[in-house]
Design an enzyme around this catalytic site. Structure first.
Site, PDB file in Angstrom:
ATOM      1  CD  GLU A 188      -3.117  -0.295  -0.123  1.00  0.00           C
ATOM      2  OE1 GLU A 188      -3.289   0.933  -0.233  1.00  0.00           O
ATOM      3  OE2 GLU A 188      -3.642  -1.121  -0.885  1.00  0.00           O
ATOM      4  CG  HIS A 238       5.636   0.194  -3.368  1.00  0.00           C
ATOM      5  ND1 HIS A 238       5.673  -0.987  -2.658  1.00  0.00           N
ATOM      6  CD2 HIS A 238       6.922   0.617  -3.456  1.00  0.00           C
ATOM      7  CE1 HIS A 238       6.931  -1.275  -2.350  1.00  0.00           C
ATOM      8  NE2 HIS A 238       7.701  -0.320  -2.809  1.00  0.00           N
ATOM      9  N   GLY A 285       8.669   7.916  -1.019  1.00  0.00           N
ATOM     10  CA  GLY A 285       8.059   7.802   0.296  1.00  0.00           C
ATOM     11  C   GLY A 285       8.917   8.445   1.381  1.00  0.00           C
ATOM     12  CE  LYS A 312       9.721   1.559   6.318  1.00  0.00           C
ATOM     13  NZ  LYS A 312      10.791   1.125   5.387  1.00  0.00           N
TER      14      LYS A 312
END
Ligand code: PAF
Length: 278
Positions: free
Chosen positions: A32, A34, A144, A146
């Site tokens: 999810e 990506h 992202g 992250k």
């Protein structure tokens, strides 16, 4: 959805499309997180391209390249369902043909944190991302938050090398219990997955401490360390509280700070982060 295997095919597909193109670079095994990048690209751009390439140049000799999870058929089905126009999915020799000998060497922002724990990692990332930008020629590329340091390295590269595109950051996607989504989560047993919640829990603790007025980095790190060390399979690689722009370590939170950490849960190395304001 079309698939390009070579740079020439990719350029041909790109030139068939008018309007703006958003690129989502990936190493596959999509989740999810990506798909959030794809959705952001779809919302901003006329067309979206994803790339799937497990880049050996960003793995160290003792890292998990050979067992990195792969499921290209599932990836393609997911991307198709999200309305991606085309996928660039090259073989190794297309990206690094015999005689390949030019590398992008990122600077100071690549040195600490992941760069220190994984020597050469960001050289591999910057090189492949630069190649992807040149091959796909997008107007925007989506990364992202992250991988906060990767985002910082790529943004700096685009600025320094005058690459004609915009880098768009996309927030971290988490499971309901707080675990940041990662392709590597698949390696965790259910007990290890439970222990891995210590990463996001320690970041929530840090945020709560800062919200309560704590500014001393040493105290915040000690509390985070204490929480993580309760988990039997957790081994801390680093806990960092750094200037969110330069990534230089702080002693006091007196400016926007990136709190980031890397922790091994058993054999699986996980990263997570959050940004706090003073
Ligand atoms: O974040 C990743 O998946 C990779 O580092 C990237 C950006 C696709 C480069 O290989």
């Amino acid at each position: 959805m079309r698939i390009a295997r070579t740079a020439a095919e990719c350029r041909a597909l790109r030139s068939e499309l008018g309007g703006s193109l958003g690129l989502v670079p990936t190493m596959g095994y999509l989740h999810e997180g990506h798909l959030a990048l794809v959705r952001a690209a779809r919302a901003d751009c006329d067309h979206t391209c994803a790339s799937i390439f497990v880049n050996p140049a960003q793995f160290g000799p003792r890292e998990d390249l050979s067992r990195y999870p792969r499921d290209p058929e599932r990836d393609l089905a997911l991307l198709n369902a999200e309305g991606v126009a085309f996928v660039f999915m090259p073989e190794l020799g297309e990206v690094y043909p015999p005689g390949f000998d030019t590398w992008v060497e990122p600077g100071a922002v690549s040195a600490p944190l992941e760069g220190k724990s994984r020597p050469g990692h960001f050289r591999g990332v910057a090189t492949v991302v630069c190649k992807l930008f040149n091959i796909v020629q997008p107007q925007r590329a989506y990364f992202g938050e992250k991988d906060a340091q990767q985002l910082r390295v790529v943004t700096q590269m685009v600025h320094d090398l005058d690459l004609p595109l915009e880098i768009v950051p996309v927030p971290i996607v988490r499971d309901a219990d707080g675990l940041a989504l990662s392709s590597r989560n698949v390696y965790l047993s259910s007990e290890q997955r439970r222990q891995a919640l210590a990463l996001s829990a320690s970041l929530r603790l840090a945020r709560a401490l800062v919200a309560g007025g704590e500014r001393r980095v040493r105290s915040i790190k000690a509390r985070m360390r204490g929480l993580i060390q309760r988990e039997p399979e957790a081994a801390i690689d680093y806990i960092s509280i750094a200037d969110s722009s330069t990534l230089a370590e702080l002693t006091t939170i007196d400016r926007p700070a990136l709190i980031s950490l890397a922790v091994r849960i058993g054999a699986t190395r996980l990263i997570d982060n959050t940004v706090v304001l003073p």
